[in-house]
Design a protein around this motif. Structure first.
Motif, short mmCIF file in Angstrom:
data_model
loop_
_atom_site.label_atom_id
_atom_site.label_comp_id
_atom_site.label_asym_id
_atom_site.label_seq_id
_atom_site.Cartn_x
_atom_site.Cartn_y
_atom_site.Cartn_z
N ILE A 1 0.96 -1.31 0.00
CA ILE A 1 -0.03 -0.03 -0.18
C ILE A 1 0.78 1.21 0.10
O ILE A 1 0.72 2.27 -0.95
CB ILE A 1 -0.82 0.10 1.33
CG1 ILE A 1 -1.98 -1.01 0.72
CG2 ILE A 1 -1.58 1.41 1.52
CD1 ILE A 1 -3.02 -1.10 2.00
N GLN A 2 1.85 1.28 0.93
CA GLN A 2 2.79 2.45 0.83
C GLN A 2 3.48 2.60 -0.73
O GLN A 2 3.61 3.76 -0.88
CB GLN A 2 3.53 2.19 2.04
CG GLN A 2 4.63 3.60 2.36
CD GLN A 2 5.68 3.73 1.65
OE1 GLN A 2 6.26 2.93 0.91
NE2 GLN A 2 6.25 4.97 1.60
N HIS B 1 -1.61 2.95 -8.00
CA HIS B 1 -2.81 2.24 -8.43
C HIS B 1 -2.62 0.87 -8.15
O HIS B 1 -1.40 0.39 -8.37
CB HIS B 1 -3.08 2.16 -10.06
CG HIS B 1 -3.93 1.25 -10.56
ND1 HIS B 1 -4.40 0.24 -9.95
CD2 HIS B 1 -4.81 1.37 -11.57
CE1 HIS B 1 -5.40 -0.39 -10.54
NE2 HIS B 1 -5.74 0.50 -11.52
N TYR B 2 -3.26 0.34 -6.87
CA TYR B 2 -2.87 -0.79 -6.16
C TYR B 2 -2.66 -1.90 -6.98
O TYR B 2 -1.87 -2.94 -6.91
CB TYR B 2 -3.86 -1.12 -5.08
CG TYR B 2 -3.31 -2.24 -4.11
CD1 TYR B 2 -2.20 -2.09 -3.32
CD2 TYR B 2 -3.88 -3.50 -4.27
CE1 TYR B 2 -1.92 -2.96 -2.33
CE2 TYR B 2 -3.29 -4.71 -3.35
CZ TYR B 2 -2.37 -4.26 -2.38
OH TYR B 2 -1.98 -5.06 -1.39
N TYR C 1 3.01 -3.03 9.81
CA TYR C 1 3.39 -1.68 10.67
C TYR C 1 3.16 -0.53 9.88
O TYR C 1 3.29 -0.41 8.82
CB TYR C 1 5.05 -2.06 11.05
CG TYR C 1 5.33 -3.11 11.78
CD1 TYR C 1 5.23 -3.19 13.27
CD2 TYR C 1 5.90 -4.26 10.88
CE1 TYR C 1 5.64 -4.46 13.72
CE2 TYR C 1 6.42 -5.47 11.72
CZ TYR C 1 6.08 -5.58 12.85
OH TYR C 1 6.52 -6.74 13.61
N PRO C 2 2.90 0.50 11.07
CA PRO C 2 2.57 1.78 10.62
C PRO C 2 3.84 2.41 9.59
O PRO C 2 5.18 2.28 9.91
CB PRO C 2 2.44 2.71 11.85
CG PRO C 2 2.19 1.89 12.73
CD PRO C 2 2.77 0.63 12.34
N ASP C 3 3.59 3.44 8.80
CA ASP C 3 4.52 4.25 8.01
C ASP C 3 5.49 5.03 8.85
O ASP C 3 4.74 5.36 9.78
CB ASP C 3 3.85 4.89 6.65
CG ASP C 3 4.78 5.64 6.08
OD1 ASP C 3 5.22 5.08 5.13
OD2 ASP C 3 4.77 7.09 6.14
N TRP C 4 6.48 5.00 8.52
CA TRP C 4 7.45 6.16 9.35
C TRP C 4 7.01 7.37 9.66
O TRP C 4 7.24 8.04 10.46
CB TRP C 4 8.85 5.99 9.01
CG TRP C 4 9.36 4.47 8.92
CD1 TRP C 4 9.27 3.35 9.65
CD2 TRP C 4 10.36 3.98 8.13
NE1 TRP C 4 9.84 2.53 9.62
CE2 TRP C 4 10.49 2.50 8.25
CE3 TRP C 4 10.96 4.12 6.76
CZ2 TRP C 4 11.41 1.69 7.47
CZ3 TRP C 4 11.77 3.50 6.12
CH2 TRP C 4 11.94 2.23 6.55
N GLU C 5 6.49 7.87 8.31
CA GLU C 5 5.81 9.14 8.45
C GLU C 5 4.56 9.69 8.60
O GLU C 5 4.31 10.64 9.08
CB GLU C 5 6.38 10.12 7.11
CG GLU C 5 8.16 10.02 6.96
CD GLU C 5 8.31 10.86 5.65
OE1 GLU C 5 7.66 11.09 4.82
OE2 GLU C 5 9.56 10.85 5.31
N ASP C 6 3.85 8.75 8.15
CA ASP C 6 2.21 8.64 8.29
C ASP C 6 1.73 7.43 9.06
O ASP C 6 1.32 6.54 8.35
CB ASP C 6 1.83 9.04 7.18
CG ASP C 6 0.15 9.15 6.97
OD1 ASP C 6 -0.51 8.87 8.16
OD2 ASP C 6 -0.42 9.26 5.96
N PRO C 7 1.61 7.51 10.34
CA PRO C 7 1.07 6.23 10.99
C PRO C 7 -0.16 5.97 10.71
O PRO C 7 -0.51 4.81 11.20
CB PRO C 7 1.18 6.49 12.44
CG PRO C 7 1.36 8.12 12.46
CD PRO C 7 1.56 8.58 11.04
N ILE D 1 -1.45 4.80 7.88
CA ILE D 1 -1.11 4.00 6.83
C ILE D 1 0.12 2.86 7.20
O ILE D 1 0.83 3.36 7.70
CB ILE D 1 -0.87 4.52 5.34
CG1 ILE D 1 0.47 5.36 5.29
CG2 ILE D 1 -1.92 5.72 5.01
CD1 ILE D 1 0.68 5.65 4.06
N PRO D 2 -0.34 1.59 6.35
CA PRO D 2 0.69 0.80 6.56
C PRO D 2 2.10 1.13 5.80
O PRO D 2 2.23 1.62 4.60
CB PRO D 2 0.29 -0.74 6.22
CG PRO D 2 -0.82 -0.22 5.10
CD PRO D 2 -1.39 1.21 5.58
N GLY D 3 3.33 0.98 6.40
CA GLY D 3 4.60 1.14 5.93
C GLY D 3 5.43 0.03 5.57
O GLY D 3 5.82 0.02 4.37
N THR D 4 5.41 -0.90 6.62
CA THR D 4 6.25 -1.99 6.22
C THR D 4 5.46 -3.14 6.81
O THR D 4 4.46 -3.20 7.56
CB THR D 4 7.55 -1.91 6.99
OG1 THR D 4 7.19 -1.83 8.31
CG2 THR D 4 8.38 -1.02 6.40
#
Length: 245
Positions: free
Chosen positions: A164-165, A176-177, A227-233, A235-238
């Protein structure tokens, strides 16, 4: 463009000014080695909760790049082989290991040709961290190679950018997913304000495609954590996938 042509284009990009980029990011190998030896668990913070004690384990660090993960694992007692196709990455990694006082093996090789190394079914653990899968256009083939490297009873530990990230929120992503085509974007530059080091071709996969590829190759998924995105929690980041043979 064929998969082999894309691999060659990516290989060229990753062999351009890479040693200097790592010097800009980490300082000299001697300086970075001191930091790793002082805090190896910090380098491995995303991995050790899944691995436990690595002493005595044979570990393949797939596309292990600059070698920081490999050197930290070796410092904790693991026997580590890095497989990567960039000569500057190998140069930095071997210098790093020497200054850290540990030994690592480093095979300069396209991971899809790893069966030529004579190391099939030898590894207790395969470690893949951040920015691995999007270099591959044939995910089923990639995971088959992983299964060939893994010993019976071994595990694959994949800590990767969340689809997603990468697909929807990364500025250079497809936005586009379900886009299945190739995306051309800058090769990662650790100096985020620096000039482009070249362009790579990426293929971004959905989470379902990744899990299915591992299962089809003969792995059993034991855990899948997001896990949450490092800059925007928001959205999923990793994500981290632990898969067993």
């Amino acid at each position: 463009m064929t998969p082999d042509e894309a691999t060659e284009a990516n290989r060229h990009a990753w062999n351009t000014q890479r040693f200097g980029a790592w010097l800009s990011a980490f300082g000299s190998p001697e300086e970075e080695a001191r930091r790793i030896v002082a805090e190896p668990r910090q380098v491995l913070r995303r991995l050790l909760p899944y691995l436990g004690d690595v002493a005595g384990k044979r570990i393949c660090n797939v596309q292990g790049s600059h070698g920081r993960v490999a050197v930290a694992l070796a410092h904790l007692g693991a026997e580590v082989l890095v497989v990567d196709f960039a000569e500057d990455n190998r140069r930095f990694a071997l210098d790093l290991a020497a200054y850290a006082g540990v030994a690592i093996d480093y095979a300069l090789c396209d991971i899809l040709n790893a069966n030529k190394l004579g190391r099939n079914h030898q590894f207790h653990v395969l470690v893949l961290e951040l920015g691995i899968l999007h270099y591959h256009q044939d995910l089923d083939r990639f995971f088959r190679v992983m299964r060939e490297l893994a010993a019976d009873g071994g595990v694959l530990l994949l800590n990767e950018f969340h689809p997603i990230q990468r697909k929807l929120y990364w500025p250079e992503g497809p936005h586009h997913y379900f886009e299945a085509g190739l995306v051309e974007a800058d090769v990662p530059n650790p100096d985020h304000g620096g000039e482009s080091l070249g362009r790579c071709l990426y293929r971004f996969w959905t989470l379902g495609e990744i899990v299915t590829g591992a299962v089809n190759a003969g792995f059993r998924v034991a855990r899948l954590d997001e896990y949450p995105d490092w800059e925007d929690p928001t959205i999923p980041g990793t994500f981290t996938m632990l898969a067993e043979t």
